[in-house]
Design an enzyme around this catalytic site. Sequence first.
Site, short mmCIF file in Angstrom:
data_model
loop_
_atom_site.label_atom_id
_atom_site.label_comp_id
_atom_site.label_asym_id
_atom_site.label_seq_id
_atom_site.Cartn_x
_atom_site.Cartn_y
_atom_site.Cartn_z
N GLU A 145 -9.28 43.51 25.26
CA GLU A 145 -7.89 43.14 25.00
C GLU A 145 -7.41 43.86 23.76
OE1 GLU A 145 -6.81 38.95 25.47
OE2 GLU A 145 -8.65 38.68 26.59
N ASP A 175 2.98 18.56 17.88
CA ASP A 175 2.74 17.18 17.45
C ASP A 175 1.75 17.10 16.28
OD1 ASP A 175 4.38 16.52 19.59
OD2 ASP A 175 2.71 16.14 20.94
N ARG A 184 -1.07 42.90 19.07
CA ARG A 184 -0.09 42.15 19.85
C ARG A 184 1.31 42.16 19.22
NH1 ARG A 184 -2.40 36.59 22.08
NH2 ARG A 184 -3.62 37.97 23.39
N HIS A 191 3.81 32.08 21.90
CA HIS A 191 2.47 31.94 22.50
C HIS A 191 1.52 31.14 21.62
CE1 HIS A 191 -0.91 33.05 24.98
NE2 HIS A 191 -1.52 33.68 23.99
N ARG A 220 -3.22 36.92 15.06
CA ARG A 220 -4.52 36.61 15.67
C ARG A 220 -5.00 37.71 16.61
NH1 ARG A 220 -5.71 34.18 20.63
NH2 ARG A 220 -3.48 34.14 21.00
N LEU A 249 -9.79 30.52 21.47
CA LEU A 249 -10.77 29.62 22.11
C LEU A 249 -12.04 29.60 21.26
CD1 LEU A 249 -10.54 30.50 25.93
CD2 LEU A 249 -9.56 28.53 24.76
C1 SIN Z 1 -4.14 36.59 27.21
O1 SIN Z 1 -4.90 36.34 28.14
O2 SIN Z 1 -3.48 37.60 27.14
C2 SIN Z 1 -4.02 35.60 26.09
C3 SIN Z 1 -5.27 35.58 25.36
C4 SIN Z 1 -5.04 35.11 23.97
O3 SIN Z 1 -3.93 34.74 23.62
O4 SIN Z 1 -5.99 35.15 23.20
#
Ligand code: SIN
Length: 578
Positions: free
Chosen positions: A132, A228, A295, A356, A391, A397
């Site tokens: 990614e 929240d 990103r 996001h 990030r 995760l």
């Molecule tokens: C995505 O699958 O593009 C999102 C993954 C992320 O936000 O870490």
Amino acid sequence: MNQCAAARPAPLVADPDRLAALPYDVVVVGAGVAGLAFTLRLPPGLRVALLTKGALGESNTRYAQGGLAAAVGRDDNPELHLEDTLLAGAGLCDPEAVRALVEDAPAAVAWLVALGTSFDAGPDGRPLLGREAAHNRHRVLHAGGDATGAEIERALVARVREDASVDVYAGAFALDLVVRDGRCAGVVAQLAPDATLVRLEASETVVAAGGAGQLWATTSNPAGATADGLAMALRAGAAIGDPEFVQFHPTVLALPGTAPFLVTEAIRGEGAFLRGSTGDRFMETVHSLAELAPRDVVAREIQRQMERDGLGWVTLDLRHLDPAAVRERFPTISAELASRGLDLATDLIPVAPAAHYAVGGVVAAVDGQTSVPGLTALGEVACTGVHGANRLASNSLLEGLVFGLAAAERIGDEVTAAAPAVDRGDATRRTVASDGLGSRSPAGTAILRQRLQGTMSRHVAVVRDGPGLDAAATDIAAVTEALGDGPLDRRDLWELRNTADAAGAIIAAARNRHESRGAHFRADFPEPDPALAGRHSLLIDRDGRDGWHFGALAEAAPSFDLPLVETNDPSAIETAAG
Ligand code: SIN
């Protein structure tokens, strides 16, 4: 030092001590990967209440497609993962926290696998790794192709359901933290829709209810992502850090007339191109990594391209890739697009940036400790310094998992079992449904919510500037005023207050930061200010004044150098994957 005044909003419930109390050893608010991993790692014997707003399993985690980053590939190591994370973080990561994250990642993955999570694996049993944005290695574990979060959530939920010491309250709403003598003593919550409010008392309270996408008109997040956790902690006086850094995912489906839907970055990792209306690949001239640039860079360039084209989208193009391989690798997205009349492999897919991920939040150490004793913050709601100003994809995760486990190790040592079993039937008893407010109808609330989302989307999104942020501050104050000072007694109103309180903090920090860095881009200050490298926006009490200051996260979080998860055998990843 740059400061501006910021009053903390008042709690939703003025006098929590008048409410019936239910005793627990630990209360966990939020059941994404962080809350679940934490709960499962606690030592047996503690009585735990686990609160989640929707059904158990419905969280931001579930919608994570791309995966979970960990240096488990043969050509990879934690040092390389650290380098990529720091680079994406644009000078605002805490290197010690990042080191803790990446070094413990393989062991934490092995823990997940041992618990029953099935990552996609090749014929040799080794995990298949995707790539990614801003990763210089293939390092993203995935499951079910593009259903990674759903698989992790499935495995963890199955285990939590088996655990008799955990009282799961699905459909519960946590309103406020209870703070007594400077210590967090639990939460005020409605344990089922229309039930009376109760006070859950606990030695340790864990907030793992991140997700703030519903502050904006378009988001990749589910409907429950109304900030929240952040709002509760803000009202309770916890130190807040870097809320201005909100990540917009570059490629969320932008098909007019249909709901937004995340189109994972892993698609670009497999070679998809971004094209403008003339068919040109506009990222090639902007960054050496082209479509796989960080990103924030991709989101801003898409925004510019949409303006050049006069359209509300650009397109993702996978037509040069093998169609069968595309459909096999991305089954969830293929099916979702098919339901909307599009073929992922052969059509141009309209996409646009959408809210996001909240990078900042409640300042916390790597084991979740916050500035308020007895309060732990985990996952998206926490600001641990691992994400800096932007990030790195699929580190979220991982953060929830690794630091959730670390928090359980700490709290397991600190908290001793003392709470008796609670009569859950009593706890969730419903009252006669109250129409509550009287003055504001659900339709009126929806109008205020739309106003808030419109303001945030116009002025506090991918590109910001001073006048826009000033206008946003005025508008959000008006929304808050329209809500009034009186008690609010309906969930849509609590959510609206939460979004307004969180928006106020985001805007205050964004107005204060006169530079562009990572996900915070200001057209009126388009460059980073070297003096602000490593300087976090902090809402803390300094010299007797609770306000926004620039400083180091360690000012507000106790310690970054605690031992994390005991080392598991990373070879478990191989044997249990697939
Ligand atoms: C995505 O699958 O593009 C999102 C993954 C992320 O936000 O870490």
